[in-house]
Design a protein around this motif. Structure first.
Motif, PDB file in Angstrom:
ATOM      1  N   LEU A 195       0.827  -1.208   0.000  1.00 33.38           N
ATOM      2  CA  LEU A 195       0.000   0.000   0.000  1.00 33.38           C
ATOM      3  C   LEU A 195       0.856   1.251   0.000  1.00 33.38           C
ATOM      4  N   ILE A 198       2.097   1.768  -3.501  1.00 27.28           N
ATOM      5  CA  ILE A 198       1.068   2.390  -4.335  1.00 27.28           C
ATOM      6  C   ILE A 198       0.969   3.886  -4.015  1.00 27.28           C
ATOM      7  N   GLU A 199       1.005   4.213  -2.719  1.00 26.99           N
ATOM      8  CA  GLU A 199       0.933   5.620  -2.315  1.00 26.99           C
ATOM      9  C   GLU A 199       2.094   6.416  -2.886  1.00 26.99           C
ATOM     10  N   GLU A 220      -3.821 -10.380  -3.150  1.00 28.46           N
ATOM     11  CA  GLU A 220      -4.969  -9.834  -2.428  1.00 28.46           C
ATOM     12  C   GLU A 220      -5.173  -8.342  -2.710  1.00 28.46           C
ATOM     13  N   ILE A 221      -4.110  -7.626  -3.087  1.00 25.16           N
ATOM     14  CA  ILE A 221      -4.217  -6.191  -3.338  1.00 25.16           C
ATOM     15  C   ILE A 221      -4.332  -5.906  -4.832  1.00 25.16           C
ATOM     16  N   SER A 222      -4.119  -6.930  -5.658  1.00 24.86           N
ATOM     17  CA  SER A 222      -4.170  -6.707  -7.102  1.00 24.86           C
ATOM     18  C   SER A 222      -5.551  -6.213  -7.542  1.00 24.86           C
ATOM     19  N   SER A 223      -6.623  -6.696  -6.879  1.00 27.14           N
ATOM     20  CA  SER A 223      -7.958  -6.228  -7.242  1.00 27.14           C
ATOM     21  C   SER A 223      -8.107  -4.737  -6.960  1.00 27.14           C
ATOM     22  N   LEU A 224      -7.473  -4.251  -5.868  1.00 26.69           N
ATOM     23  CA  LEU A 224      -7.501  -2.820  -5.574  1.00 26.69           C
ATOM     24  C   LEU A 224      -6.786  -2.037  -6.670  1.00 26.69           C
ATOM     25  N   VAL A 225      -5.627  -2.548  -7.110  1.00 24.76           N
ATOM     26  CA  VAL A 225      -4.878  -1.871  -8.170  1.00 24.76           C
ATOM     27  C   VAL A 225      -5.673  -1.874  -9.473  1.00 24.76           C
ATOM     28  N   HIS A 226      -6.321  -3.009  -9.784  1.00 21.99           N
ATOM     29  CA  HIS A 226      -7.127  -3.072 -11.006  1.00 21.99           C
ATOM     30  C   HIS A 226      -8.283  -2.074 -10.941  1.00 21.99           C
ATOM     31  N   ALA A 227      -8.949  -1.998  -9.780  1.00 23.27           N
ATOM     32  CA  ALA A 227     -10.053  -1.037  -9.632  1.00 23.27           C
ATOM     33  C   ALA A 227      -9.547   0.396  -9.767  1.00 23.27           C
ATOM     34  N   LEU A 228      -8.373   0.678  -9.184  1.00 20.10           N
ATOM     35  CA  LEU A 228      -7.785   2.013  -9.286  1.00 20.10           C
ATOM     36  C   LEU A 228      -7.439   2.339 -10.738  1.00 20.10           C
TER      37      LEU A 228
END
Length: 463
Positions: A195, A198-199, A220-228
């Motif tokens: 995180l 990414i920041e 687990e965080i790849s979905s957050l990156v894809h959504a971003l």
């Protein structure tokens, strides 16, 4: 720069704090469970240890019993009480009872307990004491029966041993817990590091950089990156629409506006009435073309904007076709051409934006009215798992070599002229892409030319 107070109010606590609180809670629950288990184990271990000493002492006393002239003689060995001396602060009491329950030797405050249990707990001199009962059978002529040996000991040493075992266990568990907490803190820090990456990646960007975030992150965080990245892509598309509108307006509107100004200046200087009327006619024609161009530029931008902001609804394409024809009636030419409707009896359902689809259909109708020949037909049909809505006319249409680029903005042979900007099919193509479909051009016969949107049918209608 100060942070937005509204943004601060939406912060719902620290993720690190939540993880730490969860880990502490788990460790606390585990610690309580281990403490209880340690206390239970320590108590049972101390009980069993000292019970064995009691049994050993009672067996030695029972083994030392003798018969003399039919009487039980007790010669208590010193070694029996040496075993119990391991608890020097505990008091010891004993008693030997005959077959009839009479006390042969020992403390007269003792009595035989009810039942056949080997161990029992009673109060002795105001203290809790643990007792053991061992029975020895005699089968001789002079004596036939049993003799019971009872030995008791207060429980202070047992309590101390249980507390010592519990304390040592808890010290070990606490040390392990501290180590686990430290490891958990490192694990949390390591887990949150993506995180921070990414920041840092976003914070280091300029305001013009809308490229996708490309950071190595766990699954687990790849979905957050894809959504971003999808969100960034939507912003990029919206900015692209705005930039395109500005560029098109500055490029496409400059020439007709300049021509209008020139014609107006000529009309102002012209003294001949007939020539003035011709100039006014040209001004009127160019004004209509400019209005049409402005409408198409705004419609193209609106269609692309709605593709990212408007949720699709389930609708019947027959209704869309009817609305498009009704909205085009006022601009129909006076040369006798009429717009026909070819609609199936069954609904043709799909997910779409009613306004965008109607706008696309109107552009196809206008193109057919300007460049096509009678008969002009607006049709809707379901075919091959797809829904189709479009226009068919009797003209030759666009040359086949231009079909691939007909949906591009300002494409040649797509209506670009002094009277049009070539945005009609570009609008239709943008609508089809926003609906997951495509712009299709076909010539089913030598006297028919079709341009239509091919869209996905609803799942139940596609079967």
């Amino acid at each position: 720069m100060m942070a937005d107070p509204a943004a601060r109010s939406r912060i719902s606590g620290s993720l690190r704090f939540r993880l730490a609180a969860g880990i502490i809670l788990v460790l606390a629950i585990g610690g309580v469970a281990v403490a209880y288990a340690a206390f239970t184990y320590g108590r049972d271990a101390a009980q069993q240890s000292y019970d064995r000493l009691l049994v050993g002492a009672a067996n030695q006393v029972a083994g030392a019993l003798r018969l003399r002239d039919g009487e039980v003689v007790v010669d208590i060995p010193i070694s029996a009480f040496e075993l119990l001396s391991l608890a020097p602060r505990d008091r010891v009491v004993y008693g030997v009872f005959g077959d009839d329950g009479t006390l042969i030797t020992g403390y007269d405050i003792l009595s035989l307990p009810d039942g056949d249990g080997m161990f029992f707990t009673e109060s002795f001199a105001g203290e809790t004491a643990r007792f053991v009962r061992v029975t020895r059978q005699f089968s001789e002529r002079s004596f036939l029966g049993s003799v019971d040996v009872i030995i008791g000991q207060t429980t202070e040493a047992r309590r101390e041993l249980a507390q010592q075992i519990t304390r040592n266990t808890l010290i070990a568990v606490a040390a392990i817990g501290v180590g686990m907490a430290a490891l958990a803190a490192l694990a949390v820090q390591s887990a949150l590091s993506p995180l921070h990456r990414i920041e840092r990646d976003i914070a280091a960007r300029s305001s013009k950089d809308l490229t996708p975030v490309d950071v190595n992150v766990p699954q687990e965080i790849s979905s957050l990156v894809h959504a971003l990245n999808r969100f960034i892509a939507r912003i990029e598309r919206q900015l692209h629409v705005m930039r395109t509108l500005i560029a098109d307006a500055s490029h496409q509107l400059r020439t007709p506006i300049a021509a209008l100004r020139a014609q107006a200046e000529l009309a102002a200087e012209e003294t001949d009435r007939e020539r003035t009327l011709k100039i006014v006619g040209r001004i009127h024609e160019r004004s209509r073309n400019l209005s049409r161009l402005t409408d198409q530029l705004l419609s193209h931008a609106l269609i692309i904007h709605r593709g990212d902001t408007v949720d699709l609804e389930t609708l019947d394409l027959r209704t869309v076709a009817t609305e498009a024809v009704d909205q085009t009636d006022q601009s129909m030419p006076d040369d006798g051409r009429a717009i026909r409707l070819a609609l199936p009896e069954a609904p043709v359902m799909c997910d779409g934006d009613r306004l965008s689809l109607a706008e696309a259909c109107k552009n196809l109708i206008n193109n057919a009215l300007k460049h096509g020949k009678s008969p002009i037909t607006v049709f809707v049909r379901g075919q091959g798992g797809h829904a189709r809505i479009g226009v068919r006319d009797g003209g030759t249409g666009i040359p086949e070599a231009m079909w691939q680029t007909a949906g591009s903005r300002f494409a040649k042979d797509a209506g670009v002229s002094a009277k049009g900007a070539g945005l009609g099919l570009a609008i239709v193509n943008a609508v089809s892409e926003a609906h997951g479909g495509q712009l299709r051009i076909e010539r089913p016969s030598e006297t028919a030319f079709e341009v239509f949107l091919e869209l996905p049918l609803l799942a139940e209608d596609a079967k």
